[in-house]
Design an enzyme around this catalytic site. Structure first.
Site, PDB file in Angstrom:
ATOM      1  N   CYS B  55       0.833  -1.209   0.000  1.00 60.16           N
ATOM      2  CA  CYS B  55       0.000   0.000   0.000  1.00 60.16           C
ATOM      3  C   CYS B  55       0.869   1.261   0.000  1.00 60.16           C
ATOM      4  O   CYS B  55       0.530   2.261  -0.635  1.00 60.16           O
ATOM      5  CB  CYS B  55      -0.922   0.021   1.209  1.00 60.16           C
ATOM      6  N   ARG B 132      -7.943  -4.027  -3.255  1.00 63.62           N
ATOM      7  CA  ARG B 132      -7.376  -2.919  -4.048  1.00 63.62           C
ATOM      8  C   ARG B 132      -8.335  -2.622  -5.200  1.00 63.62           C
ATOM      9  O   ARG B 132      -8.224  -3.190  -6.278  1.00 63.62           O
ATOM     10  CB  ARG B 132      -5.999  -3.295  -4.576  1.00 63.62           C
TER      11      ARG B 132
END
Lengths: 75, 218
Positions: B55, B132
Protein backbone atom coordinates in the site's frame (compact mmCIF):
# COMPACT_ATOMS: atom_id res chain seq x y z
CA UNK A 1 -9.12 20.98 4.20
CA UNK A 2 -10.78 21.72 7.55
CA UNK A 3 -10.93 25.49 7.63
CA UNK A 4 -12.76 26.31 10.86
CA UNK A 5 -11.60 24.96 14.21
CA UNK A 6 -14.26 24.04 16.78
CA UNK A 7 -13.53 27.28 18.67
CA UNK A 8 -14.28 29.30 15.55
CA UNK A 9 -10.66 30.08 14.69
CA UNK A 10 -9.88 29.97 10.99
CA UNK A 11 -7.07 27.86 9.56
CA UNK A 12 -4.80 29.52 7.01
CA UNK A 13 -6.79 28.01 4.13
CA UNK A 14 -10.03 29.05 5.84
CA UNK A 15 -8.83 32.64 6.09
CA UNK A 16 -7.71 32.59 2.44
CA UNK A 17 -11.07 31.25 1.33
CA UNK A 18 -13.10 33.66 3.42
CA UNK A 19 -11.17 36.67 2.16
CA UNK A 20 -11.61 35.39 -1.41
CA UNK A 21 -15.39 35.37 -1.15
CA UNK A 22 -16.56 38.59 -2.73
CA UNK A 23 -20.25 39.32 -3.27
CA UNK A 24 -21.81 36.86 -5.71
CA UNK A 25 -18.76 34.56 -5.83
CA UNK A 26 -19.35 31.02 -7.01
CA UNK A 27 -17.29 28.07 -5.78
CA UNK A 28 -15.63 28.06 -9.20
CA UNK A 29 -14.69 31.76 -8.80
CA UNK A 30 -13.12 31.08 -5.40
CA UNK A 31 -11.21 28.07 -6.77
CA UNK A 32 -9.88 30.19 -9.64
CA UNK A 33 -8.87 33.04 -7.30
CA UNK A 34 -7.17 30.88 -4.69
CA UNK A 35 -5.81 28.02 -6.82
CA UNK A 36 -7.36 25.57 -4.35
CA UNK A 37 -8.95 22.51 -6.03
CA UNK A 38 -12.69 22.93 -6.56
CA UNK A 39 -13.64 19.91 -4.44
CA UNK A 40 -11.82 21.40 -1.46
CA UNK A 41 -13.36 24.81 -2.04
CA UNK A 42 -16.85 23.28 -2.06
CA UNK A 43 -16.16 21.41 1.17
CA UNK A 44 -14.62 24.46 2.86
CA UNK A 45 -17.41 26.79 1.76
CA UNK A 46 -19.82 24.37 3.39
CA UNK A 47 -17.89 24.72 6.65
CA UNK A 48 -17.77 28.51 6.40
CA UNK A 49 -21.51 28.45 5.73
CA UNK A 50 -22.16 26.26 8.80
CA UNK A 51 -19.99 28.59 10.90
CA UNK A 52 -22.09 31.55 9.74
CA UNK A 53 -19.20 33.41 8.07
CA UNK A 54 -20.77 33.32 4.61
CA UNK A 55 -24.25 33.00 3.17
CA UNK A 56 -25.35 31.35 -0.04
CA UNK A 57 -28.14 31.94 -2.50
CA UNK A 58 -28.47 30.04 -5.75
CA UNK A 59 -24.87 28.84 -5.68
CA UNK A 60 -23.47 32.34 -5.04
CA UNK A 61 -21.72 33.22 -1.82
CA UNK A 62 -21.04 36.38 0.12
CA UNK A 63 -19.50 37.20 3.49
CA UNK A 64 -21.95 37.73 6.32
CA UNK A 65 -21.54 40.48 8.90
CA UNK A 66 -19.85 37.85 11.13
CA UNK A 67 -17.57 36.92 8.25
CA UNK A 68 -16.54 40.51 7.62
CA UNK A 69 -15.80 40.95 11.32
CA UNK A 70 -13.83 37.69 11.38
CA UNK A 71 -11.62 38.84 8.50
CA UNK A 72 -11.01 42.18 10.27
CA UNK A 73 -10.32 40.50 13.62
CA UNK A 74 -7.86 38.01 12.10
CA UNK A 75 -6.01 40.88 10.43
CA UNK B 1 -29.42 -32.78 13.47
CA UNK B 2 -29.00 -30.41 10.60
CA UNK B 3 -27.21 -27.15 11.02
CA UNK B 4 -28.88 -24.10 9.70
CA UNK B 5 -26.26 -21.82 8.26
CA UNK B 6 -26.75 -18.11 8.34
CA UNK B 7 -27.04 -16.80 4.82
CA UNK B 8 -24.00 -14.80 3.87
CA UNK B 9 -24.87 -11.17 3.30
CA UNK B 10 -23.14 -10.01 0.15
CA UNK B 11 -22.97 -6.34 -0.63
CA UNK B 12 -24.17 -5.52 -4.11
CA UNK B 13 -21.50 -4.18 -6.41
CA UNK B 14 -22.06 -0.86 -8.10
CA UNK B 15 -22.89 -1.01 -11.79
CA UNK B 16 -21.14 0.56 -14.73
CA UNK B 17 -22.88 3.49 -16.41
CA UNK B 18 -25.09 4.08 -13.39
CA UNK B 19 -24.67 6.90 -10.86
CA UNK B 20 -21.80 6.17 -8.49
CA UNK B 21 -23.01 5.68 -4.91
CA UNK B 22 -23.14 9.06 -3.18
CA UNK B 23 -21.14 9.50 0.01
CA UNK B 24 -20.15 11.98 2.64
CA UNK B 25 -16.98 10.90 4.40
CA UNK B 26 -14.33 12.06 6.82
CA UNK B 27 -11.05 12.43 4.96
CA UNK B 28 -7.57 13.80 5.51
CA UNK B 29 -8.82 16.91 3.65
CA UNK B 30 -11.93 17.35 5.79
CA UNK B 31 -15.46 16.11 5.27
CA UNK B 32 -15.99 15.49 1.57
CA UNK B 33 -18.97 14.46 -0.52
CA UNK B 34 -18.90 12.73 -3.88
CA UNK B 35 -20.82 15.76 -5.17
CA UNK B 36 -17.83 17.96 -4.31
CA UNK B 37 -16.05 16.38 -7.28
CA UNK B 38 -18.83 17.14 -9.77
CA UNK B 39 -17.34 18.54 -12.97
CA UNK B 40 -14.09 16.56 -12.56
CA UNK B 41 -13.19 13.00 -13.35
CA UNK B 42 -12.48 11.12 -10.15
CA UNK B 43 -10.51 8.00 -9.34
CA UNK B 44 -11.67 6.51 -6.05
CA UNK B 45 -9.30 3.79 -4.92
CA UNK B 46 -9.17 1.63 -1.84
CA UNK B 47 -6.22 0.00 -0.13
CA UNK B 48 -6.19 -2.73 2.53
CA UNK B 49 -4.42 -0.94 5.38
CA UNK B 50 -2.18 1.95 6.36
CA UNK B 51 1.47 1.29 7.24
CA UNK B 52 1.68 -1.81 5.04
CA UNK B 53 4.35 -2.32 2.39
CA UNK B 54 2.48 -2.75 -0.91
CA UNK B 55 0.00 0.00 0.00
CA UNK B 56 2.86 2.38 0.75
CA UNK B 57 4.39 1.78 -2.68
CA UNK B 58 0.98 2.38 -4.23
CA UNK B 59 0.37 5.60 -2.30
CA UNK B 60 3.68 6.95 -3.52
CA UNK B 61 2.91 5.82 -7.07
CA UNK B 62 -0.54 7.44 -6.98
CA UNK B 63 1.12 10.67 -5.79
CA UNK B 64 3.51 10.43 -8.74
CA UNK B 65 0.72 10.17 -11.34
CA UNK B 66 -1.43 12.84 -9.65
CA UNK B 67 -0.01 15.72 -11.74
CA UNK B 68 -0.74 13.75 -14.93
CA UNK B 69 -4.28 13.08 -13.73
CA UNK B 70 -4.79 16.75 -12.85
CA UNK B 71 -3.72 17.73 -16.39
CA UNK B 72 -6.59 15.53 -17.56
CA UNK B 73 -9.11 17.11 -15.18
CA UNK B 74 -9.08 14.10 -12.87
CA UNK B 75 -8.92 14.08 -9.07
CA UNK B 76 -7.89 11.21 -6.81
CA UNK B 77 -9.26 10.03 -3.48
CA UNK B 78 -8.06 7.05 -1.46
CA UNK B 79 -9.90 4.94 1.11
CA UNK B 80 -9.23 2.31 3.71
CA UNK B 81 -10.99 0.96 6.77
CA UNK B 82 -8.62 2.80 9.08
CA UNK B 83 -8.98 5.79 11.37
CA UNK B 84 -8.37 9.38 10.36
CA UNK B 85 -5.43 9.57 12.79
CA UNK B 86 -3.86 6.47 11.27
CA UNK B 87 -4.16 8.09 7.83
CA UNK B 88 -2.65 11.35 9.05
CA UNK B 89 0.23 9.52 10.74
CA UNK B 90 0.86 7.39 7.65
CA UNK B 91 0.88 10.22 5.09
CA UNK B 92 3.21 12.18 7.40
CA UNK B 93 5.42 9.09 7.71
CA UNK B 94 5.54 8.67 3.93
CA UNK B 95 6.59 12.29 3.56
CA UNK B 96 9.22 11.95 6.27
CA UNK B 97 10.68 8.61 5.16
CA UNK B 98 10.16 8.67 1.39
CA UNK B 99 10.09 12.41 0.75
CA UNK B 100 6.74 12.18 -1.03
CA UNK B 101 3.87 14.45 -0.06
CA UNK B 102 0.49 12.79 -0.54
CA UNK B 103 -1.55 15.47 -2.30
CA UNK B 104 -4.91 13.73 -2.46
CA UNK B 105 -7.47 13.11 0.31
CA UNK B 106 -7.88 9.73 1.98
CA UNK B 107 -11.23 8.55 3.36
CA UNK B 108 -11.23 7.13 6.89
CA UNK B 109 -14.00 4.57 6.42
CA UNK B 110 -14.11 3.00 9.86
CA UNK B 111 -17.88 2.49 9.65
CA UNK B 112 -17.40 0.90 6.18
CA UNK B 113 -20.23 2.91 4.69
CA UNK B 114 -18.34 3.79 1.53
CA UNK B 115 -16.59 0.42 1.29
CA UNK B 116 -19.96 -1.34 1.51
CA UNK B 117 -21.64 0.94 -1.02
CA UNK B 118 -18.87 0.24 -3.51
CA UNK B 119 -18.42 -3.47 -2.71
CA UNK B 120 -14.80 -3.02 -1.71
CA UNK B 121 -14.60 -5.76 0.91
CA UNK B 122 -14.14 -9.22 -0.59
CA UNK B 123 -14.86 -11.58 2.27
CA UNK B 124 -13.02 -14.42 0.52
CA UNK B 125 -9.84 -12.35 0.77
CA UNK B 126 -10.35 -10.44 4.00
CA UNK B 127 -13.35 -9.64 6.12
CA UNK B 128 -11.68 -6.59 7.68
CA UNK B 129 -9.83 -4.91 4.84
CA UNK B 130 -10.80 -3.38 1.54
CA UNK B 131 -9.34 -4.99 -1.57
CA UNK B 132 -7.38 -2.92 -4.05
CA UNK B 133 -10.31 -1.44 -5.92
CA UNK B 134 -10.34 1.38 -8.44
CA UNK B 135 -13.49 3.22 -9.53
CA UNK B 136 -13.45 5.80 -12.28
CA UNK B 137 -16.30 8.31 -11.97
CA UNK B 138 -17.00 10.83 -14.70
CA UNK B 139 -17.75 14.56 -14.27
CA UNK B 140 -21.49 13.81 -14.11
CA UNK B 141 -21.05 11.30 -11.30
CA UNK B 142 -21.52 8.22 -13.48
CA UNK B 143 -19.42 5.16 -12.68
CA UNK B 144 -17.44 4.45 -15.84
CA UNK B 145 -14.88 1.80 -14.89
CA UNK B 146 -14.12 -0.59 -12.04
CA UNK B 147 -10.95 -2.60 -11.53
CA UNK B 148 -10.34 -4.99 -8.64
CA UNK B 149 -6.91 -6.26 -7.66
CA UNK B 150 -6.11 -8.81 -4.96
CA UNK B 151 -4.36 -7.84 -1.74
CA UNK B 152 -1.02 -9.23 -2.92
CA UNK B 153 -0.65 -7.32 -6.19
CA UNK B 154 0.26 -3.64 -6.40
CA UNK B 155 -1.49 -1.71 -9.13
CA UNK B 156 -0.09 -0.43 -12.44
CA UNK B 157 -0.48 3.35 -12.41
CA UNK B 158 0.08 3.78 -16.16
CA UNK B 159 -3.13 1.90 -16.76
CA UNK B 160 -5.21 4.40 -14.81
CA UNK B 161 -3.83 7.35 -16.77
CA UNK B 162 -4.40 5.37 -19.99
CA UNK B 163 -7.93 4.55 -18.86
CA UNK B 164 -8.77 8.21 -18.29
CA UNK B 165 -7.31 9.09 -21.70
CA UNK B 166 -9.32 6.31 -23.35
CA UNK B 167 -12.59 7.25 -21.66
CA UNK B 168 -12.20 10.93 -22.51
CA UNK B 169 -11.27 10.13 -26.12
CA UNK B 170 -14.24 7.79 -26.47
CA UNK B 171 -16.62 10.41 -25.09
CA UNK B 172 -15.26 13.20 -27.24
CA UNK B 173 -15.12 11.34 -30.55
CA UNK B 174 -17.79 8.63 -30.07
CA UNK B 175 -15.31 5.86 -30.74
CA UNK B 176 -13.85 2.92 -28.86
CA UNK B 177 -10.21 2.17 -28.20
CA UNK B 178 -8.48 -1.09 -29.11
CA UNK B 179 -6.29 -3.27 -26.92
CA UNK B 180 -3.20 -1.52 -25.59
CA UNK B 181 -4.35 1.78 -27.10
CA UNK B 182 -2.33 4.86 -26.29
CA UNK B 183 -3.09 8.49 -27.15
CA UNK B 184 -2.14 9.06 -30.80
CA UNK B 185 -2.95 5.47 -31.82
CA UNK B 186 -5.81 4.73 -34.18
CA UNK B 187 -9.23 4.26 -32.62
CA UNK B 188 -11.97 1.75 -33.36
CA UNK B 189 -15.23 2.74 -35.00
CA UNK B 190 -18.50 1.32 -33.73
CA UNK B 191 -19.43 -1.79 -35.71
CA UNK B 192 -22.18 -1.23 -38.31
CA UNK B 193 -25.51 -2.53 -37.06
CA UNK B 194 -27.23 -3.05 -40.42
CA UNK B 195 -26.15 -4.73 -43.65
CA UNK B 196 -26.55 -1.40 -45.43
CA UNK B 197 -24.15 0.30 -43.04
CA UNK B 198 -21.75 -2.64 -43.32
CA UNK B 199 -21.61 -2.16 -47.09
CA UNK B 200 -21.17 1.59 -46.75
CA UNK B 201 -18.43 1.13 -44.18
CA UNK B 202 -16.40 -0.91 -46.67
CA UNK B 203 -16.28 2.06 -49.00
CA UNK B 204 -15.24 4.68 -46.47
CA UNK B 205 -11.50 4.29 -47.00
CA UNK B 206 -10.81 3.26 -43.43
CA UNK B 207 -8.25 0.77 -42.18
CA UNK B 208 -10.48 -2.28 -41.94
CA UNK B 209 -9.68 -5.90 -41.20
CA UNK B 210 -13.26 -6.62 -42.15
CA UNK B 211 -16.56 -4.73 -42.09
CA UNK B 212 -16.87 -5.07 -38.30
CA UNK B 213 -13.36 -3.94 -37.33
CA UNK B 214 -12.34 -0.60 -38.74
CA UNK B 215 -9.86 1.89 -37.32
CA UNK B 216 -9.16 5.51 -38.02
CA UNK B 217 -6.81 8.22 -36.86
CA UNK B 218 -8.21 11.14 -34.94
Amino acid sequence: MPCVWPDGTLSSSGRLLLTSVSPDSTAEDVAATTGIPLYRVRSSLRQLLEAGFISEQGGRFKQTKEGVEKVKADG
Amino acid sequence: MTTIEEPEVRAALPRLNEPAPAFEAVTTHGKLRLADFEGSWLILFSHPADFTPVCTTEFIAFAEIYPELQKRGCELIGLSIDSLYSHIAWVRNIEEKAGVKIPYPVIADLDRKVATAYGMVMAGESKTEASRCVFVIDPKGILRAMIYYPLSVGRNMDEFVRLIDALKTGDEHHVATPANWRPGDKVVLPAPNTTELAEERAGEGLECIDWYLCKKSL
